[in-house]
Design a protein around this motif. Structure first.
Motif, PDB file in Angstrom:
ATOM      1  N   ASN A   1       1.098  -1.253  -0.265  1.00  0.00           N
ATOM      2  CA  ASN A   1      -0.118   0.402   0.210  1.00  0.00           C
ATOM      3  C   ASN A   1       0.851   1.438   0.388  1.00  0.00           C
ATOM      4  O   ASN A   1       2.001   0.955  -0.327  1.00  0.00           O
ATOM      5  N   GLN A   2      -0.047   2.281   0.254  1.00  0.00           N
ATOM      6  CA  GLN A   2       1.249   3.604   0.143  1.00  0.00           C
ATOM      7  C   GLN A   2       2.591   3.222   1.394  1.00  0.00           C
ATOM      8  O   GLN A   2       3.332   4.249   0.537  1.00  0.00           O
ATOM      9  N   ASP A   3       1.870   2.928   2.287  1.00  0.00           N
ATOM     10  CA  ASP A   3       2.824   2.873   3.060  1.00  0.00           C
ATOM     11  C   ASP A   3       3.999   1.785   3.718  1.00  0.00           C
ATOM     12  O   ASP A   3       4.963   1.756   3.873  1.00  0.00           O
ATOM     13  N   TRP A   4       3.593   0.548   3.316  1.00  0.00           N
ATOM     14  CA  TRP A   4       4.133  -1.379   3.527  1.00  0.00           C
ATOM     15  C   TRP A   4       5.061  -1.303   1.955  1.00  0.00           C
ATOM     16  O   TRP A   4       3.713  -1.104   0.957  1.00  0.00           O
ATOM     17  N   SER A   5       6.169  -2.102   1.583  1.00  0.00           N
ATOM     18  CA  SER A   5       6.512  -2.557   0.838  1.00  0.00           C
ATOM     19  C   SER A   5       7.849  -3.940   1.410  1.00  0.00           C
ATOM     20  O   SER A   5       7.863  -3.344   1.914  1.00  0.00           O
ATOM     21  N   TYR A   6       7.732  -4.531  -0.022  1.00  0.00           N
ATOM     22  CA  TYR A   6       8.166  -5.821   0.657  1.00  0.00           C
ATOM     23  C   TYR A   6       9.605  -5.866  -0.862  1.00  0.00           C
ATOM     24  O   TYR A   6       9.419  -6.206  -1.575  1.00  0.00           O
ATOM     25  N   ALA A   7      10.816  -6.678   0.155  1.00  0.00           N
ATOM     26  CA  ALA A   7      11.561  -7.315  -1.629  1.00  0.00           C
ATOM     27  C   ALA A   7      12.093  -8.544  -1.024  1.00  0.00           C
ATOM     28  O   ALA A   7      12.389  -8.497  -0.329  1.00  0.00           O
ATOM     29  N   ILE A   8      12.498  -9.526  -2.434  1.00  0.00           N
ATOM     30  CA  ILE A   8      13.461 -10.337  -1.936  1.00  0.00           C
ATOM     31  C   ILE A   8      14.300 -10.252  -2.979  1.00  0.00           C
ATOM     32  O   ILE A   8      13.888 -10.518  -4.094  1.00  0.00           O
TER      33      ILE A   8
END
Length: 240
Positions: A89-96
């Protein structure tokens, strides 16, 4: 992949794929508290981001040593990576991200006891971001000349925006070392060690692609318990 400059992640949710790159120089190249180049280091990267969030890239830096030949006072590090980034969303992200660290003109190292290890190393990085705070963990996948499979590096970084396109950048990192795979090439005395903390400031010059930075790196310890020095690092980077 390590750099003195902090860069905001490209948004993978754009409608089209993108290619971006950067070239720069840092007064010193410090990686997890250790010195990779005590002289000015030239660095560059290139990255392709697909609109799905998958990206592939390359980053490289000059070194003041060659890990495969102690008689040489120069070398080059090549980092090749593939990653997936998702904006929740506007605030949360993740990466691998999976990365291979390859060193030019360097293959294997051999101990006095005859044991050999490859110099190329591999790890998988996981990170979770909330606004300008990022928590990350990188796990080594295979034994290499400087690491054991299972070594895990944990880090946290926070970027605080300042007026006039300045940023205050902070980070801290520590490693949980796996001593079960020690041999005559790699030995471990510390199961867990604080490696480094950084505080710095960067300035982006609008519409030029240029970013200047200054970081003060407070050194911790390595897997043998040896102390890292503190360093002041200046950087200039051009992104395109």
């Amino acid at each position: 992949m390590s750099c003195s400059l902090f860069a905001k992640e490209n948004d993978p949710t754009t409608e089209s794929s993108t290619i971006s790159g950067n070239v720069g120089i840092v007064s010193k190249y410090i990686y997890r508290g250790g010195v990779e180049n005590d002289d000015p280091a030239a660095q560059a990267g290139l990255e392709y981001i697909h609109r799905s969030g998958i990206k592939v890239g390359y980053w490289g830096s000059t070194l003041d040593y060659n890990p495969g030949n102690e008689d040489k006072n120069h070398g080059f590090e090549h980092d090749f990576y593939i990653a997936y980034t998702h904006q929740l969303n506007q605030d949360w992200s993740y990466a691998i991200q999976a990365t291979a660290y390859v060193y030019h003109d360097a293959n294997k190292v051999r101990s006095e006891q005859g044991e050999k290890r490859p110099i190329t190393s591999y790890d998988v990085l996981y990170n979770l971001s909330y606004k300008n705070l990022t928590l990350a963990a990188a796990v080594t996948l295979a034994d290499a000349s400087a690491t054991n499979a299972g070594d895990a590096y944990f880090s946290a970084s926070y970027i605080y925006p300042l007026p006039m396109d300045f940023n205050l950048n902070t980070s801290i990192g520590a490693t949980a070392y796996n001593s079960d795979r020690d041999d005559s090439v790699v030995q471990t005395e510390k199961d867990f060690a604080f490696n480094e903390a950084r505080i710095g400031i960067s300035k982006t010059f609008t519409n030029t692609g240029l970013t200047a930075s200054f970081d003060y790196v407070m050194g911790g310890q390595d897997r043998m318990g040896s102390d890292f020095d503190d360093h002041a690092v200046f950087g200039l980077n051009y992104s395109f």
